[in-house]
Scaffold this motif. Structure first.
Motif, PDB file in Angstrom:
ATOM      1  N   ARG A 130      48.319  62.374 113.740  1.00  0.00           N
ATOM      2  CA  ARG A 130      47.421  61.533 114.745  1.00  0.00           C
ATOM      3  C   ARG A 130      47.011  62.408 115.653  1.00  0.00           C
ATOM      4  O   ARG A 130      45.824  62.209 116.201  1.00  0.00           O
ATOM      5  CB  ARG A 130      48.150  60.148 114.928  1.00  0.00           C
ATOM      6  N   HIS A 131      48.233  62.831 116.376  1.00  0.00           N
ATOM      7  CA  HIS A 131      47.923  63.975 117.313  1.00  0.00           C
ATOM      8  C   HIS A 131      47.150  65.101 117.147  1.00  0.00           C
ATOM      9  O   HIS A 131      46.026  65.382 117.820  1.00  0.00           O
ATOM     10  CB  HIS A 131      49.176  64.308 118.114  1.00  0.00           C
ATOM     11  N   MET A 132      47.382  65.675 115.857  1.00  0.00           N
ATOM     12  CA  MET A 132      46.229  66.589 115.598  1.00  0.00           C
ATOM     13  C   MET A 132      44.798  66.257 115.704  1.00  0.00           C
ATOM     14  O   MET A 132      43.948  66.880 116.004  1.00  0.00           O
ATOM     15  CB  MET A 132      46.730  67.244 114.261  1.00  0.00           C
ATOM     16  N   VAL A 133      44.682  64.912 115.062  1.00  0.00           N
ATOM     17  CA  VAL A 133      43.502  64.367 115.004  1.00  0.00           C
ATOM     18  C   VAL A 133      42.593  64.306 116.535  1.00  0.00           C
ATOM     19  O   VAL A 133      41.531  64.560 116.770  1.00  0.00           O
ATOM     20  CB  VAL A 133      43.194  63.062 114.240  1.00  0.00           C
ATOM     21  N   GLY A 134      43.625  63.805 117.381  1.00  0.00           N
ATOM     22  CA  GLY A 134      43.260  63.470 118.823  1.00  0.00           C
ATOM     23  C   GLY A 134      42.787  64.899 119.375  1.00  0.00           C
ATOM     24  O   GLY A 134      42.065  64.952 120.203  1.00  0.00           O
ATOM     25  N   ASP A 135      43.416  66.047 118.842  1.00  0.00           N
ATOM     26  CA  ASP A 135      43.165  67.303 119.516  1.00  0.00           C
ATOM     27  C   ASP A 135      41.926  67.944 118.775  1.00  0.00           C
ATOM     28  O   ASP A 135      41.789  69.136 119.069  1.00  0.00           O
ATOM     29  CB  ASP A 135      44.240  68.321 119.490  1.00  0.00           C
ATOM     30  N   GLY A 136      41.641  67.266 117.858  1.00  0.00           N
ATOM     31  CA  GLY A 136      40.148  67.771 117.119  1.00  0.00           C
ATOM     32  C   GLY A 136      40.396  68.703 115.909  1.00  0.00           C
ATOM     33  O   GLY A 136      39.721  69.483 115.423  1.00  0.00           O
ATOM     34  N   VAL A 137      41.930  68.820 115.259  1.00  0.00           N
ATOM     35  CA  VAL A 137      42.068  69.572 114.061  1.00  0.00           C
ATOM     36  C   VAL A 137      41.930  68.452 113.023  1.00  0.00           C
ATOM     37  O   VAL A 137      42.118  67.422 112.632  1.00  0.00           O
ATOM     38  CB  VAL A 137      43.639  69.414 114.213  1.00  0.00           C
ATOM     39  N   ASP A 138      41.093  68.999 112.226  1.00  0.00           N
ATOM     40  CA  ASP A 138      40.133  68.392 111.147  1.00  0.00           C
ATOM     41  C   ASP A 138      40.954  68.391 109.762  1.00  0.00           C
ATOM     42  O   ASP A 138      41.400  69.673 109.654  1.00  0.00           O
ATOM     43  CB  ASP A 138      38.875  68.737 111.016  1.00  0.00           C
ATOM     44  N   SER A 139      41.005  67.457 108.854  1.00  0.00           N
ATOM     45  CA  SER A 139      41.757  67.797 107.745  1.00  0.00           C
ATOM     46  C   SER A 139      41.155  66.506 106.645  1.00  0.00           C
ATOM     47  O   SER A 139      40.492  65.776 107.055  1.00  0.00           O
ATOM     48  CB  SER A 139      42.978  67.586 107.868  1.00  0.00           C
ATOM     49  N   SER A 140      41.469  66.823 105.519  1.00  0.00           N
ATOM     50  CA  SER A 140      40.945  65.768 104.451  1.00  0.00           C
ATOM     51  C   SER A 140      41.860  65.324 103.502  1.00  0.00           C
ATOM     52  O   SER A 140      42.935  66.262 103.287  1.00  0.00           O
ATOM     53  CB  SER A 140      39.745  66.431 103.709  1.00  0.00           C
ATOM     54  N   TRP A 141      41.819  64.151 102.729  1.00  0.00           N
ATOM     55  CA  TRP A 141      42.890  63.738 101.872  1.00  0.00           C
ATOM     56  C   TRP A 141      42.007  62.833 101.055  1.00  0.00           C
ATOM     57  O   TRP A 141      40.865  62.382 101.171  1.00  0.00           O
ATOM     58  CB  TRP A 141      44.133  63.158 102.535  1.00  0.00           C
ATOM     59  N   GLY A 142      42.611  62.712  99.686  1.00  0.00           N
ATOM     60  CA  GLY A 142      42.077  61.745  98.753  1.00  0.00           C
ATOM     61  C   GLY A 142      43.049  60.647  98.575  1.00  0.00           C
ATOM     62  O   GLY A 142      44.171  60.422  99.315  1.00  0.00           O
ATOM     63  N   PHE A 143      42.870  59.576  97.736  1.00  0.00           N
ATOM     64  CA  PHE A 143      43.548  58.496  97.395  1.00  0.00           C
ATOM     65  C   PHE A 143      45.009  58.925  97.030  1.00  0.00           C
ATOM     66  O   PHE A 143      46.173  58.183  97.660  1.00  0.00           O
ATOM     67  CB  PHE A 143      42.876  57.726  96.327  1.00  0.00           C
ATOM     68  N   GLU A 144      45.226  59.802  96.260  1.00  0.00           N
ATOM     69  CA  GLU A 144      46.596  60.098  95.584  1.00  0.00           C
ATOM     70  C   GLU A 144      47.099  60.912  96.727  1.00  0.00           C
ATOM     71  O   GLU A 144      48.660  60.651  96.911  1.00  0.00           O
ATOM     72  CB  GLU A 144      46.400  61.269  94.536  1.00  0.00           C
ATOM     73  N   ASP A 145      46.672  61.640  97.524  1.00  0.00           N
ATOM     74  CA  ASP A 145      47.348  62.215  98.824  1.00  0.00           C
ATOM     75  C   ASP A 145      47.882  61.353  99.569  1.00  0.00           C
ATOM     76  O   ASP A 145      49.166  61.153 100.118  1.00  0.00           O
ATOM     77  CB  ASP A 145      46.342  63.177  99.557  1.00  0.00           C
ATOM     78  N   ALA A 146      46.894  60.061  99.825  1.00  0.00           N
ATOM     79  CA  ALA A 146      47.560  59.107 100.824  1.00  0.00           C
ATOM     80  C   ALA A 146      48.835  58.546 100.120  1.00  0.00           C
ATOM     81  O   ALA A 146      49.757  58.240 101.052  1.00  0.00           O
ATOM     82  CB  ALA A 146      46.575  57.953 101.175  1.00  0.00           C
TER      83      ALA A 146
END
Length: 384
Positions: A130-146
């Motif tokens: 979450r902190h990475m997102v707040g710092d603008g670090v982008d990433s992706s995931w799918g259903f299985e990853d979650a």
């Protein structure tokens, strides 16, 4: 229709001039007068798309209630019954060496009482994400990853036990997959065909394409956050894009029976404490802010009635200060955002101020000027 009252507009302008805001917007509808009120400042107004984040969960709830009416699901049945590929959910809820995944119902998921950990913000690694997102670090995931991330965090309690609700994005990620498997269409298409098209919403959709630049980026303190791959990964647990006016129209459709039989709603109002002063039912929040908690924001927002009880709200708030609520004791809908990831309570305070202004000065002035009576309130269709 109605423009913004001077005091509310000045508040919006003051917020948007802050380094923490690139824009704020608020749309309200008063059932007593049939009047809309809109406030916008900076990069946002009533027609500017933004990320609804957590308020997306109301859209999920609406579709699930439609599927109940159609006899395609039962909220008290295990969610595994409606998942076509159950392999991704194997041993998702293991506690004391007992797998209770098959005991989790749709209602447990909707109510955040499944006992599943939050794949996004539950344990240390997820907080760092979450902190990475707040710092603008982008990433992706799918259903299985979650699901794998939730599985690795572990279960936190047996399904449906205890008095508290424990917020988990995992719950709505699963509900999004249920909608896809039951309807045979993508979650994005389900939102379009079951909500946006019936209500005539032109700028409300599920964010799926990272190259889509229509929504205004949120802020994290004074930093613009551009994380399109992350936002495209959320889907059912936070991926809706909308505008304040269309979110307000959706709230009316939700609570007034334009999307499903509204008589089912009271059966969802079994509230469990979540984080004070918020409770969670099946698919929605109930918020009753005590007067003393509103003092810091009422002082900041220059409210007049410091000790007056805050309006009671039913709906949802989201990361970034988004809100989509109905104030049932006053007959007012409110939706919008302050677009700030760090202080979502600021959005709630802004919305409460808007409701108070509608109930007080705006309604009184409108009824004086137009000499309207409550029975003259306009239907939903006339405002689409």
């Amino acid at each position: 229709m109605g423009g913004a009252p001077a005091d509310l507009q000045r508040l919006a302008d003051r917020l948007s001039r802050s380094a923490w805001h690139n824009g704020v917007t608020l749309s309200l509808y008063d059932r007593e007068t049939g009047r809309e009120t809109h406030v916008g400042s900076g990069a946002l107004d009533k027609r500017t798309p933004y990320f609804a984040t957590g308020a997306s969960k109301l859209f999920v709830t609406a579709i699930l209630l439609q599927l109940c009416e159609e006899g395609k699901i039962d909220l008290d049945m295990p969610f595994l019954r409606y998942i076509s590929n159950t392999a991704s959910c194997l041993e998702l809820h293991v506690m004391d060496r007992v797998d209770r995944t098959d005991q989790i119902t749709l209602r447990h998921l909707m109510s955040h009482r499944s006992g599943l950990g939050n794949f996004f913000i539950y344990k240390r690694q997820a907080r760092e994400l979450r902190h990475m997102v707040g710092d603008g670090v982008d990433s992706s995931w799918g259903f299985e990853d979650a699901m794998q991330r939730a599985r690795s965090h572990g279960a936190i309690r047996a399904p449906g036990t205890g008095e508290r609700a424990y917020y988990s994005d995992t719950n709505y990620h699963i509900l999004g997959r249920v909608i896809e498997d039951v309807t045979g269409m993508s979650f994005a298409r389900a939102v379009q065909s079951r909500i946006a098209e019936p209500l005539g919403l032109q700028a409300t959709y599920v964010y799926c394409d990272p190259s889509d630049s229509r929504p205004v980026d949120p802020m994290s303190r004074a930093q613009h956050v551009h994380v399109p791959r992350t936002m495209a990964s959320f889907q059912a647990d936070g991926g809706i894009v909308t505008t304040s006016r269309e979110s307000m129209i959706f709230a009316r459709g939700f609570f007034e029976g334009y999307l499903f039989d509204k008589r089912i709603l009271p059966r969802l109002f079994t509230w469990h404490p979540m984080f004070f002063p918020t409770e969670f039912g099946a698919g929605m929040m109930h918020v009753q802010v005590p007067w003393w908690m509103t003092l810091p924001y009422r002082l900041r927002f220059r409210a007049r009635n410091f000790f007056k009880p805050a309006p009671r709200l039913i709906g949802h708030i989201g990361l970034g200060g988004t809100l989509c609520f109905y104030a049932p004791d006053h007959g007012v809908y409110v939706a919008g955002t302050v677009n700030q990831l760090v202080d979502p309570a600021r959005g709630l305070a802004f919305g409460l101020r808007g409701v108070e202004d509608v109930v007080g000065r705006i309604r009184a002035q409108y009824l004086r000027d137009a000499r309207l009576q409550p029975e003259h309130a306009a239907p939903l269709a006339s405002h689409i």
